[in-house]
Write a protein that holds these residues in place. Structure first.
Motif, PDB file in Angstrom:
ATOM      1  N   GLN A 170       0.830  -1.200   0.000  1.00 57.58           N
ATOM      2  CA  GLN A 170       0.000   0.000   0.000  1.00 57.58           C
ATOM      3  C   GLN A 170       0.864   1.249   0.000  1.00 57.58           C
ATOM      4  O   GLN A 170       1.963   1.260   0.567  1.00 57.58           O
ATOM      5  N   LYS A 171       0.349   2.304  -0.612  1.00 57.12           N
ATOM      6  CA  LYS A 171       1.014   3.603  -0.562  1.00 57.12           C
ATOM      7  C   LYS A 171       0.318   4.438   0.508  1.00 57.12           C
ATOM      8  O   LYS A 171      -0.870   4.750   0.403  1.00 57.12           O
ATOM      9  N   ILE A 172       1.072   4.790   1.561  1.00 59.78           N
ATOM     10  CA  ILE A 172       0.515   5.492   2.722  1.00 59.78           C
ATOM     11  C   ILE A 172       1.404   6.681   3.047  1.00 59.78           C
ATOM     12  O   ILE A 172       2.634   6.599   2.934  1.00 59.78           O
ATOM     13  N   ASN A 173       0.812   7.783   3.470  1.00 61.41           N
ATOM     14  CA  ASN A 173       1.575   8.954   3.900  1.00 61.41           C
ATOM     15  C   ASN A 173       2.009   8.769   5.346  1.00 61.41           C
ATOM     16  O   ASN A 173       1.199   8.403   6.206  1.00 61.41           O
ATOM     17  N   ASP A 174       3.301   9.032   5.621  1.00 60.59           N
ATOM     18  CA  ASP A 174       3.782   8.917   6.993  1.00 60.59           C
ATOM     19  C   ASP A 174       3.428  10.174   7.780  1.00 60.59           C
ATOM     20  O   ASP A 174       2.650  11.024   7.318  1.00 60.59           O
ATOM     21  N   LEU A 175       3.997  10.328   8.967  1.00 62.17           N
ATOM     22  CA  LEU A 175       3.677  11.460   9.834  1.00 62.17           C
ATOM     23  C   LEU A 175       4.005  12.800   9.183  1.00 62.17           C
ATOM     24  O   LEU A 175       3.306  13.793   9.388  1.00 62.17           O
ATOM     25  N   LEU A 176       5.057  12.844   8.365  1.00 62.96           N
ATOM     26  CA  LEU A 176       5.481  14.074   7.699  1.00 62.96           C
ATOM     27  C   LEU A 176       4.793  14.289   6.359  1.00 62.96           C
ATOM     28  O   LEU A 176       5.096  15.268   5.669  1.00 62.96           O
ATOM     29  N   GLY A 177       3.920  13.387   5.974  1.00 67.71           N
ATOM     30  CA  GLY A 177       3.213  13.524   4.710  1.00 67.71           C
ATOM     31  C   GLY A 177       3.936  12.917   3.526  1.00 67.71           C
ATOM     32  O   GLY A 177       3.465  13.062   2.388  1.00 67.71           O
ATOM     33  N   ASN A 178       5.058  12.259   3.761  1.00 67.77           N
ATOM     34  CA  ASN A 178       5.794  11.637   2.664  1.00 67.77           C
ATOM     35  C   ASN A 178       5.144  10.299   2.292  1.00 67.77           C
ATOM     36  O   ASN A 178       4.886   9.473   3.175  1.00 67.77           O
ATOM     37  N   PRO A 179       4.879  10.046   1.013  1.00 68.02           N
ATOM     38  CA  PRO A 179       4.277   8.766   0.623  1.00 68.02           C
ATOM     39  C   PRO A 179       5.301   7.635   0.699  1.00 68.02           C
ATOM     40  O   PRO A 179       6.396   7.727   0.143  1.00 68.02           O
ATOM     41  N   VAL A 180       4.931   6.578   1.407  1.00 68.18           N
ATOM     42  CA  VAL A 180       5.791   5.406   1.526  1.00 68.18           C
ATOM     43  C   VAL A 180       4.999   4.174   1.093  1.00 68.18           C
ATOM     44  O   VAL A 180       3.770   4.123   1.223  1.00 68.18           O
ATOM     45  N   VAL A 181       5.706   3.196   0.569  1.00 70.99           N
ATOM     46  CA  VAL A 181       5.092   1.939   0.146  1.00 70.99           C
ATOM     47  C   VAL A 181       5.375   0.898   1.227  1.00 70.99           C
ATOM     48  O   VAL A 181       6.534   0.633   1.561  1.00 70.99           O
ATOM     49  N   VAL A 182       4.299   0.307   1.772  1.00 73.40           N
ATOM     50  CA  VAL A 182       4.426  -0.602   2.910  1.00 73.40           C
ATOM     51  C   VAL A 182       3.689  -1.903   2.598  1.00 73.40           C
ATOM     52  O   VAL A 182       2.599  -1.903   2.039  1.00 73.40           O
ATOM     53  N   GLY A 183       4.298  -3.005   2.972  1.00 73.33           N
ATOM     54  CA  GLY A 183       3.662  -4.316   2.877  1.00 73.33           C
ATOM     55  C   GLY A 183       3.830  -5.062   4.189  1.00 73.33           C
ATOM     56  O   GLY A 183       4.857  -4.918   4.850  1.00 73.33           O
ATOM     57  N   ILE A 184       2.829  -5.835   4.586  1.00 73.00           N
ATOM     58  CA  ILE A 184       2.905  -6.573   5.848  1.00 73.00           C
ATOM     59  C   ILE A 184       2.607  -8.053   5.619  1.00 73.00           C
ATOM     60  O   ILE A 184       1.979  -8.432   4.632  1.00 73.00           O
ATOM     61  N   ASN A 185       3.087  -8.852   6.559  1.00 76.87           N
ATOM     62  CA  ASN A 185       2.821 -10.284   6.575  1.00 76.87           C
ATOM     63  C   ASN A 185       2.210 -10.618   7.934  1.00 76.87           C
ATOM     64  O   ASN A 185       2.812 -10.310   8.972  1.00 76.87           O
ATOM     65  N   VAL A 186       1.023 -11.213   7.933  1.00 80.69           N
ATOM     66  CA  VAL A 186       0.299 -11.494   9.168  1.00 80.69           C
ATOM     67  C   VAL A 186       0.101 -13.000   9.299  1.00 80.69           C
ATOM     68  O   VAL A 186      -0.373 -13.653   8.368  1.00 80.69           O
ATOM     69  N   ILE A 187       0.478 -13.541  10.454  1.00 81.97           N
ATOM     70  CA  ILE A 187       0.233 -14.952  10.767  1.00 81.97           C
ATOM     71  C   ILE A 187      -0.959 -15.010  11.722  1.00 81.97           C
ATOM     72  O   ILE A 187      -0.956 -14.356  12.766  1.00 81.97           O
ATOM     73  N   TRP A 188      -1.963 -15.805  11.369  1.00 82.56           N
ATOM     74  CA  TRP A 188      -3.214 -15.811  12.126  1.00 82.56           C
ATOM     75  C   TRP A 188      -3.814 -17.212  12.137  1.00 82.56           C
ATOM     76  O   TRP A 188      -3.377 -18.087  11.409  1.00 82.56           O
ATOM     77  N   ARG A 189      -4.831 -17.398  12.981  1.00 85.36           N
ATOM     78  CA  ARG A 189      -5.558 -18.665  13.021  1.00 85.36           C
ATOM     79  C   ARG A 189      -6.953 -18.428  13.577  1.00 85.36           C
ATOM     80  O   ARG A 189      -7.212 -17.402  14.234  1.00 85.36           O
ATOM     81  N   VAL A 190      -7.827 -19.382  13.333  1.00 85.07           N
ATOM     82  CA  VAL A 190      -9.207 -19.322  13.825  1.00 85.07           C
ATOM     83  C   VAL A 190      -9.253 -19.963  15.211  1.00 85.07           C
ATOM     84  O   VAL A 190      -8.800 -21.093  15.396  1.00 85.07           O
ATOM     85  N   THR A 191      -9.796 -19.242  16.192  1.00 85.40           N
ATOM     86  CA  THR A 191      -9.915 -19.775  17.551  1.00 85.40           C
ATOM     87  C   THR A 191     -11.363 -20.032  17.943  1.00 85.40           C
ATOM     88  O   THR A 191     -11.631 -20.849  18.817  1.00 85.40           O
TER      89      THR A 191
END
Length: 331
Positions: free
Chosen positions: A151-172
């Motif tokens: 995703q392209k998201i603006n940081d605290l200073l307004g600069n656009p940064v490209v960020v990707g995340i990896n999430v490990i999850w399960r159904v409880t």
């Protein structure tokens, strides 16, 4: 059934599937012999017994055996089935093995055909160019990985940064996952995007050396923990557990990447020069102190100034110094 009840996972009533299967097979064999003996009885003139054997045997072969087969369920390790009976929550079948449940229950999994995250539908090939999809109604209880698009998201200073995340999850909680949200996989994906945007906007991409302010690049562990807590808070309603959330990609957007690279290079040059100057001043100070302590030469203020200037030029210059022999005098 009230919403309060579907929030609580209930164990489904089940019997041994192998025992029911063996009994059903024996009844099928008995029904076949019943039809044979029924026909023989009719030929011998025993109409009552013959008709009864034919009716009971035909009823079992035509209806009852298939109903009994419909109640058989096979589960692999870390799989579950959420069962409903005429629209009401019947219970969740867990544990690996061969089970027999009420043959009129049906398995429910709204995310069975969702292929955008990890699980895919089973496919059976027919012929050479034709295939059909059979939705997998089983819910996986394994640890699964979600990797959303960057995703392209603006940081605290307004600069656009490209960020990707990896999430490990399960159904409880399988009941919440099925009945409290429309599609728990899509729900998780959307909440991950939302949480990522909320957290990234709170931090700058980078800070200057010596600054105690936290940044996306320098405080990755703390930011990952906050992203995990934010996602967990949002997906509790769906009965999901977030095991880990990590930033897998972090970079400036293309439109400002070149400018930010120049800025980082300039900042690095300034910091390097500052370090060189601090070291040179310390070396000059040490040289003057040693000359004074050893009483090697007596320097007046003008000679000290000339020596300091020469030493600083030598120590701070980008090129090797060229020695010059002075055979004259400063005066």
């Amino acid at each position: 059934m009230s919403n309060k009840n579907v929030n609580v996972e209930i164990a489904a009533k089940a019997a041994s599937g192998m025992a029911v299967l063996v009994i059903n097979i024996l009844l099928i064999i008995a029904s076949v012999f019943g039809i044979i003996f029924g026909v023989i009885a009719l030929e011998d003139g025993n109409d009552g017994i013959g008709s009864l054997l034919l009716i009971l045997s035909g009823l079992h072969l035509g209806v009852i055996c298939w109903v009994l087969f419909a109640g058989l369920r096979i589960l692999k390790p870390n799989e579950a089935l959420v069962l409903t009976l005429f629209g009401k929550y019947y219970g969740t079948l867990k544990g690996d093995g061969f089970f027999y449940v009420n043959p009129f229950v049906s398995a429910v999994n709204p995310a069975a055909t969702t292929t955008t995250i990890t699980q895919t539908s089973e496919k059976i090939a027919i012929g050479t160019n034709t295939s059909i999809s059979i939705p997998n109604k089983r819910i996986s209880l394994k640890n699964m990985t979600l990797s959303n698009e960057q995703q392209k998201i603006n940081d605290l200073l307004g600069n656009p940064v490209v960020v990707g995340i990896n999430v490990i999850w399960r159904v409880t909680n399988t009941a919440k996952a099925v009945f409290c949200v429309d599609n728990y996989k899509e729900f998780l994906s959307i909440q991950c995007d939302s949480a990522l945007r909320n957290i990234i906007r709170l931090y700058p991409y980078d800070v200057a050396d010596g600054d105690n302010e936290k940044s996306l690049r320098g405080s990755s562990q703390e930011i990952a923990d906050k992203i995990k807590a934010e996602i967990q808070e949002k997906v509790d309603v769906a009965g999901l557990e977030i095991i880990e959330a990590r930033i897998t990609n972090l970079a400036y957007a293309k439109e400002i990447a070149a400018i930010m690279l120049q800025r980082q290079q300039a900042s690095a040059i300034v910091d390097a020069r500052k370090m060189i100057v601090e070291g040179a001043v310390g070396m000059v100070e040490l040289a003057l102190k040693k000359l004074n302590e050893e009483d090697i030469v007596t320097l007046d203020e003008e000679r000290k100034a000339a020596m300091v200037s020469n030493l600083l030029v030598v120590l701070c210059g980008n090129r090797d110094a060229q020695p010059v022999v002075n055979s004259g005098s400063l005066y």
